[in-house]
Scaffold this motif. Structure first.
Motif, PDB file in Angstrom:
ATOM      1  N   CYS A  86     -32.982   0.258 -29.193  1.00 51.52           N
ATOM      2  CA  CYS A  86     -31.718  -0.283 -28.675  1.00 51.52           C
ATOM      3  C   CYS A  86     -31.262  -1.496 -29.467  1.00 51.52           C
ATOM      4  O   CYS A  86     -30.071  -1.631 -29.805  1.00 51.52           O
ATOM      5  CB  CYS A  86     -31.875  -0.677 -27.211  1.00 51.52           C
ATOM      6  N   ARG A  90     -28.221  -1.694 -32.187  1.00 49.04           N
ATOM      7  CA  ARG A  90     -27.254  -2.109 -31.165  1.00 49.04           C
ATOM      8  C   ARG A  90     -25.802  -1.981 -31.646  1.00 49.04           C
ATOM      9  O   ARG A  90     -24.934  -1.534 -30.907  1.00 49.04           O
ATOM     10  CB  ARG A  90     -27.530  -3.549 -30.722  1.00 49.04           C
ATOM     11  N   ILE A  93     -24.747   1.726 -31.773  1.00 51.63           N
ATOM     12  CA  ILE A  93     -24.550   2.285 -30.435  1.00 51.63           C
ATOM     13  C   ILE A  93     -23.238   1.781 -29.843  1.00 51.63           C
ATOM     14  O   ILE A  93     -22.494   2.553 -29.210  1.00 51.63           O
ATOM     15  CB  ILE A  93     -25.747   1.937 -29.526  1.00 51.63           C
ATOM     16  N   ALA A  94     -22.927   0.509 -30.054  1.00 54.43           N
ATOM     17  CA  ALA A  94     -21.667  -0.035 -29.547  1.00 54.43           C
ATOM     18  C   ALA A  94     -20.470   0.667 -30.182  1.00 54.43           C
ATOM     19  O   ALA A  94     -19.477   0.979 -29.512  1.00 54.43           O
ATOM     20  CB  ALA A  94     -21.607  -1.537 -29.797  1.00 54.43           C
ATOM     21  N   ASP A 114     -25.920  -0.913 -20.234  1.00 52.18           N
ATOM     22  CA  ASP A 114     -27.345  -0.902 -20.575  1.00 52.18           C
ATOM     23  C   ASP A 114     -27.925   0.500 -20.427  1.00 52.18           C
ATOM     24  O   ASP A 114     -28.730   0.950 -21.249  1.00 52.18           O
ATOM     25  CB  ASP A 114     -28.107  -1.887 -19.690  1.00 52.18           C
ATOM     26  N   HIS A 117     -26.730   2.483 -23.418  1.00 51.20           N
ATOM     27  CA  HIS A 117     -27.432   2.087 -24.646  1.00 51.20           C
ATOM     28  C   HIS A 117     -28.844   2.673 -24.670  1.00 51.20           C
ATOM     29  O   HIS A 117     -29.305   3.158 -25.714  1.00 51.20           O
ATOM     30  CB  HIS A 117     -27.480   0.568 -24.755  1.00 51.20           C
ATOM     31  N   ALA A 121     -29.959   5.438 -27.453  1.00 54.15           N
ATOM     32  CA  ALA A 121     -31.091   5.112 -28.332  1.00 54.15           C
ATOM     33  C   ALA A 121     -32.125   6.228 -28.322  1.00 54.15           C
ATOM     34  O   ALA A 121     -32.676   6.593 -29.372  1.00 54.15           O
ATOM     35  CB  ALA A 121     -31.726   3.791 -27.894  1.00 54.15           C
TER      36      ALA A 121
END
Length: 468
Positions: A86, A90, A93-94, A114, A117, A121
């Motif tokens: 994650c 990060r 993923i965002a 969360d 994410h 992941a």
């Protein structure tokens, strides 16, 4: 794709209250294999990224997250793996979520982001089937009071990612996305953009486990199925429980990144009879090195709890040092030292390989604040040297403001200080990690041995000064 509702009420009406049947269903979800792991991972991820709590603090088995402590050892390992993925990815993923969502998810929606994410992941960066990641994420959203209205969105977003992953992930600039802009710009300015990208790629890989051994690293490398790197560190090819490895109970070695072992070496391999200070000593690897080299060591750190671990490790290693809990800005020794190792408090951006949360916890103002403290400590501690004595200043930071700039300003101000350049031969032939000025500057993308067969080091800066 499912859309989030325009609003959700924080209070439940009587009809929304959980029925006995619902309560049974909820318990079944809690008991579902893997649910507790994902819930803990999402909780800790939120605590790190929004509440700015260090991940090591959350994962501490003594004082950390209660849910994490309650898990079995193999489940705790999975939590660590999920969190690592994650945080290392990060930014990617965002960006993926931006591509999947028509509009941003509002604040005060519980753990929705969360949860997403953690699921993404698993789907993209861990060997976990999509169906398991999606199912557990949907269950988690349904169990969270504020996230429950977004349960359908979670399901729709993740299923679409599963179907269209190649299109949705196409063209991602992972190196830029996975590093806060200020950090990438800082590294590009200091080392060039190509090297900055190499640093970020190195951060995407989990760091190896390095050991510092008391003696005969070649023999210990054979015993532990590892390789000799740096200046006699042993890098393990396999990971496992540290306390079960040969030599642990006998105190033959301690865990320490190969780069972290270099600064203490700059004071010499034989320190017999010399009074040496290890300042900002915790967690104690450098204290152990100095004691093993025969020095009479005074280890000073501001944290009593961290010093307790230093003393415990010294006991296991059958080494001794005077351990003092004190603020260096107030403490001073009763007599001068032959040598001083100042591992100054810093932003720790050189440790992102093994502490991926650092990239998202630190801000530019941290570097500015810490730089002032470093300058104060360096000037104060240098006065504790005997004439002719040596001080090694080091930080585990990639920021030049905490390394090169500190030393240059110090040398311009202090007439009794002289730089003693370091050569590659003194650090195991790591030519790439010696600057033109004679500083040690290891980067995460640097080779860990002279032959270049082992790659990756923590980012460290070190400079050797003499009082004249």
């Amino acid at each position: 794709m499912a859309k989030p509702p325009r609003s959700s009420k924080s209070r439940q009406s009587p009809s929304d209250q959980a029925s006995p049947v619902q309560a049974v269903d909820d318990q079944a979800r809690r008991d579902k294999p893997g649910f507790a792991v994902r819930k803990v991972a999402a909780d800790i991820l939120g605590n790190v990224t929004y509440k700015r709590r260090p991940m090591d603090q959350e994962l501490d088995l003594g004082s950390g997250h209660s849910g994490f402590k309650a898990l079995a050892a193999n489940d705790r390992a999975l939590v660590r793996a999920i969190l690592g993925a994650c945080l290392r990815h990060r930014g990617e993923i965002a960006e993926i979520l931006d591509r999947l969502l028509d509009r941003r998810i509002p604040e005060k929606t519980g753990r929705v982001l969360d949860i997403l994410h953690v699921a993404i992941a698993q789907m993209l960066y861990l060997d976990i089937p999509d169906r398991a990641a999606v199912s557990l994420a949907v269950d988690h959203a349904g169990m969270d009071r504020r996230a429950k209205p977004y349960k359908g969105l979670v399901n729709g977003v993740l299923r679409r990612l599963g179907r269209e992953r190649e299109d949705i992930t196409a063209g991602l600039d992972a190196e830029r996305l996975n590093t806060p802009q200020w950090l990438f710009e800082s590294w590009s300015e200091a080392y060039g953009e190509e090297t900055a990208r190499a640093i970020v790629r190195a951060h995407g890989q989990e760091a190896a486990l390095d050991l510092t051994v008391k003696a005969d690293p070649e023999d210990w490398a054979k015993r532990l199925d590892g390789a000799v790197v740096g200046l006699g560190s042993v890098r393990l090819t396999k990971k496992g429980a540290i306390d079960t490895l040969e030599g642990f109970s006998d105190g033959a070695w301690w865990v320490q990144d190969a780069a972290a072992s270099l600064p203490a070496r700059l004071l010499g391999s034989d320190l017999s009879g010399k009074k040496v200070a290890d300042l900002c000593a915790a967690p104690g690897g450098k204290t152990a090195q100095l004691a093993a080299a025969g020095a009479e060591v005074t280890a000073v750190d501001i944290s009593k709890s961290r010093l307790k671990r230093v003393s415990e490790n010294l006991g296991r290693l059958s080494l001794s040092a005077e351990v003092i809990a004190a603020d260096l800005r107030e403490w001073k020794p009763t007599e001068p030292f032959d040598a001083i190792l100042l591992d100054a408090p810093c932003s720790a951006t050189g440790t992102i390989r093994r502490h991926p949360d650092v990239a998202w916890l630190k801000q530019p103002y941290d570097v500015e604040t810490l730089s002032k403290i470093q300058a104060e400590l360096l000037r104060r501690c240098f006065e504790w040297l005997k004439p002719g004595g040596t001080l090694v200043y080091c930080t585990c930071s990639l920021e030049c403001a905490e390394g090169e700039a500190q030393i240059e300003a110090f040398l311009n101000e202090v007439e009794t200080a002289e730089l003693v350049p370091v050569t590659a031969a003194e650090i195991g032939g790591l030519t790439a990690s010696i600057t033109s000025q004679g500083y040690v500057r290891t980067l995460p993308c640097h080779p860990a041995d002279a032959g270049g067969s082992n790659m990756g080091l923590d980012g460290f800066f070190a400079a050797r000064l003499q009082r004249i």
